[in-house]
Motif scaffolding. Sequence first.
Motif, short mmCIF file in Angstrom:
data_model
loop_
_atom_site.label_atom_id
_atom_site.label_comp_id
_atom_site.label_asym_id
_atom_site.label_seq_id
_atom_site.Cartn_x
_atom_site.Cartn_y
_atom_site.Cartn_z
N ALA A 167 42.88 49.76 53.93
CA ALA A 167 42.24 51.06 54.15
C ALA A 167 41.49 51.08 55.48
CB ALA A 167 41.29 51.38 53.00
N PHE A 168 40.79 49.98 55.79
CA PHE A 168 40.10 49.91 57.07
C PHE A 168 41.09 49.85 58.23
CE2 PHE A 168 35.97 48.38 55.09
CZ PHE A 168 35.25 49.48 55.52
N GLY A 169 42.29 49.30 57.98
CA GLY A 169 43.32 49.32 59.01
C GLY A 169 43.70 50.75 59.37
N LEU A 170 43.88 51.58 58.37
CA LEU A 170 44.18 52.99 58.62
C LEU A 170 43.00 53.70 59.28
CD1 LEU A 170 45.99 53.77 55.25
CD2 LEU A 170 47.05 53.57 57.51
N PHE A 171 41.79 53.35 58.86
CA PHE A 171 40.59 53.94 59.45
C PHE A 171 40.50 53.55 60.94
CE2 PHE A 171 35.97 53.46 60.41
CZ PHE A 171 35.62 54.80 60.34
N GLY A 172 40.75 52.27 61.24
CA GLY A 172 40.72 51.83 62.63
C GLY A 172 41.78 52.51 63.47
N ALA A 173 42.97 52.71 62.89
CA ALA A 173 44.02 53.44 63.60
C ALA A 173 43.57 54.86 63.91
CB ALA A 173 45.30 53.46 62.76
N VAL A 348 50.33 54.96 71.09
CA VAL A 348 51.40 54.54 70.17
C VAL A 348 51.20 53.08 69.75
CG1 VAL A 348 53.87 54.12 69.96
CG2 VAL A 348 53.04 56.23 71.02
N GLY A 349 50.93 52.22 70.72
CA GLY A 349 50.72 50.81 70.41
C GLY A 349 49.51 50.59 69.53
N SER A 350 48.44 51.32 69.80
CA SER A 350 47.22 51.18 69.01
C SER A 350 47.44 51.62 67.57
CB SER A 350 46.10 52.02 69.65
OG SER A 350 44.92 51.93 68.90
N ALA A 351 48.16 52.72 67.38
CA ALA A 351 48.40 53.22 66.02
C ALA A 351 49.20 52.24 65.20
CB ALA A 351 49.12 54.57 66.09
N GLY A 352 50.31 51.77 65.75
CA GLY A 352 51.15 50.85 65.00
C GLY A 352 50.46 49.53 64.70
N ALA A 353 49.77 48.98 65.69
CA ALA A 353 49.13 47.68 65.51
C ALA A 353 47.97 47.76 64.53
CB ALA A 353 48.64 47.15 66.86
N ALA A 354 47.24 48.86 64.51
CA ALA A 354 46.09 48.98 63.62
C ALA A 354 46.51 48.94 62.16
CB ALA A 354 45.32 50.27 63.91
N VAL A 355 47.62 49.58 61.84
CA VAL A 355 48.11 49.55 60.45
C VAL A 355 48.53 48.14 60.06
CG1 VAL A 355 49.84 50.44 58.87
CG2 VAL A 355 48.81 51.97 60.56
N VAL A 356 49.24 47.46 60.96
CA VAL A 356 49.65 46.08 60.69
C VAL A 356 48.43 45.17 60.59
CG1 VAL A 356 50.94 44.10 61.60
CG2 VAL A 356 51.88 46.42 61.80
N ALA A 357 47.44 45.40 61.44
CA ALA A 357 46.25 44.55 61.46
C ALA A 357 45.49 44.61 60.15
CB ALA A 357 45.33 44.98 62.60
N GLY A 358 45.55 45.75 59.47
CA GLY A 358 44.88 45.85 58.18
C GLY A 358 45.40 44.87 57.16
N GLY A 407 47.49 48.81 74.19
CA GLY A 407 47.33 49.56 72.95
C GLY A 407 47.51 48.70 71.73
N ILE A 408 48.51 47.82 71.76
CA ILE A 408 48.72 46.91 70.63
C ILE A 408 47.49 46.01 70.46
CG2 ILE A 408 50.10 44.95 69.83
CD1 ILE A 408 52.53 46.28 71.21
N GLY A 409 46.97 45.53 71.57
CA GLY A 409 45.76 44.72 71.49
C GLY A 409 44.60 45.50 70.91
N SER A 410 44.45 46.76 71.31
CA SER A 410 43.36 47.59 70.79
C SER A 410 43.48 47.79 69.29
CB SER A 410 43.36 48.94 71.50
OG SER A 410 42.28 49.75 71.08
N GLY A 411 44.70 47.95 68.80
CA GLY A 411 44.91 48.08 67.37
C GLY A 411 44.48 46.85 66.60
N VAL A 413 41.95 45.09 67.51
CA VAL A 413 40.50 44.94 67.70
C VAL A 413 39.72 45.87 66.78
CG1 VAL A 413 38.58 45.22 69.32
CG2 VAL A 413 40.70 44.19 70.10
N ILE A 414 40.00 47.17 66.84
CA ILE A 414 39.12 48.15 66.21
C ILE A 414 39.11 48.02 64.70
CG2 ILE A 414 38.67 50.60 65.89
CD1 ILE A 414 39.69 51.10 68.70
N SER A 415 40.29 48.11 64.06
CA SER A 415 40.27 48.09 62.60
C SER A 415 39.88 46.73 62.02
CB SER A 415 41.63 48.55 62.04
OG SER A 415 42.67 47.70 62.46
N PRO A 416 40.37 45.58 62.56
CA PRO A 416 39.88 44.31 62.02
C PRO A 416 38.38 44.13 62.20
CG PRO A 416 41.90 43.95 63.24
CD PRO A 416 41.47 45.36 63.52
N ASN A 417 37.85 44.60 63.32
CA ASN A 417 36.41 44.44 63.53
C ASN A 417 35.61 45.27 62.55
OD1 ASN A 417 34.18 43.33 65.22
ND2 ASN A 417 33.81 45.50 65.55
N VAL A 418 36.08 46.48 62.25
CA VAL A 418 35.41 47.30 61.24
C VAL A 418 35.43 46.58 59.89
CG1 VAL A 418 35.52 49.45 59.92
CG2 VAL A 418 35.83 49.50 62.38
N THR A 419 36.60 46.04 59.53
CA THR A 419 36.72 45.33 58.26
C THR A 419 35.78 44.14 58.19
OG1 THR A 419 39.05 45.96 58.12
CG2 THR A 419 38.33 44.14 56.73
#
Length: 518
Positions: A167-173, A348-358, A407-411, A413-419
């Motif tokens: 859920a936080f992965g989607l939030f980070g995205a 695009v990279g940030s969106a895809g990576a954030a979901v995977v990062a979750g 962008g992939i790197g940003s994905g 960062v943001i959602s895993p850090n929130v988690t």
Amino acid sequence: MSGLSCARTLGRDSVERSPVGPSRRPSGTATSTGRPEASRWRALWVTLVAGFMILLDVTIVAVALPSIQRDLGASPAAVQWVVSGYALTFALALVPAGRLGDTIGRRRIFLGALAAFVLCSIAAGAALTITLLVIARMAQGIAAGCLAPQNSALIQQMFTGAERARAFGLFGATVGISSAVGPITGGVILALATGPQGWRWIFFVNVPVGAVALVLGYRLLPRVAPGKKGHLDLSGVALIGCGVVAVLLPLVQADSGGVRRLWWLFPVGALLLVGFGRWERRVAAQGGEPLLHPRLMTETRGYATGASLATLYFMGFSGVWIVFALFFQNGLGYSPLQSGLAVTPFAVGSAGAAVVAGRLVERMGRLLTVLGLVGVIVGLAAAALLLRFAPPSVAVWAAAPALLVGGIGSGFVISPNVTMTLREVPVQMAGAAGGALQTGQRLGGAVGTAALPGTYYLVLASSGDDYRLAVAASVGVGIAAILTALGIALIERRTNPGSTAAPCAPEVAHGHCHATQS
């Protein structure tokens, strides 16, 4: 196999036990949260749509400022408050609203704030003078600041274990995409809504989206009894509110010389924020109910590190988009829409990576953030060098792969850090903790959006209008802030090896958690 035990901190008796591994329950079955799984995920999407809308409004308006200025006959300083007023009141409301959600109910605050945001969007779109528009935008910012901390708190409330990380992965995205696509969305709306009044649709577009989210939120958001009733720490509200305003006001007015005129507010703001910390410790020591409990910073594993990392990352991340917009539009002659499309690979990279990062954060922990920060640094540095040295006719195409890597790197960062920042925060404090985290992001973003364009214009003036040198130098300033964030992540990973392990499942009875380690 050996047991790994980690002690939980605040209020663990009220935290629900949850599985560490991914949920394999069939859709529609009940969970430890007491809600069917499908219903919880539908409720999450409602909060994400609302969160996307309020964060998008931070940047979407920027491309419409010239149209607003012409149509309303406003001065440059006055029209800047359309952006600045929203950012200022947004940051001001976050921590008090998070605390209110913890005490009187997150669902109640979420729905009330969303309704207010829709009404303020109507008022902003219908404003006939710049004064009315600025007032509507500042009220809209208050509503957004009241809604934002409820998003992360509702995730804490509705999900546990690996599902919470997803859920936080989607939030980070949502956070990453909304920051990156604001200029694109604004450009598309202005391209479709032609004419001198077209800028009004920048605000009116919120109305149908917000109205649908309001109806669905009323039906789907969990009806949970509010936390322990108590008085709101008004002295704490005053101290943090005045401190945030003092720090932000010169920054949000940077374009009109605010930093030069109001520099004296920085030390005043710092003193007020230090005073807020001391006051909160005093309230807690006397057995009172502080606005932001000091032990969140001192005893909740990962919170202080995550909040610091987020502030520094947004300091470097947020200002980059303004610099790119200035370079593409003023340097290369792109339209607002073309300028927005040029940075699409990052979004695009940030969106895809954030979901995977979750899904990955449960196994990799802080290592994932470290890898993400390295990716952002490499991607932005490569893009800056290509924009500096590649022929202008192909620069944007040459920089696209680098922006995708960033962008992939940003994905990551943001959602895993929130988690990792919020995963050990007690649910009853989730609103205040999420509000403080987002306040740091807003402060960092304000510093970045003042410092990076300031560097851009300084280099431009001193180099004889060398746009390519200016964009490279200002992006370099952003990279320096992200490098500092990387240093914090590396220090935490070295000093706290547990940050690389999956979060433990809290034990209700004993306040401890156990995970299995090979």
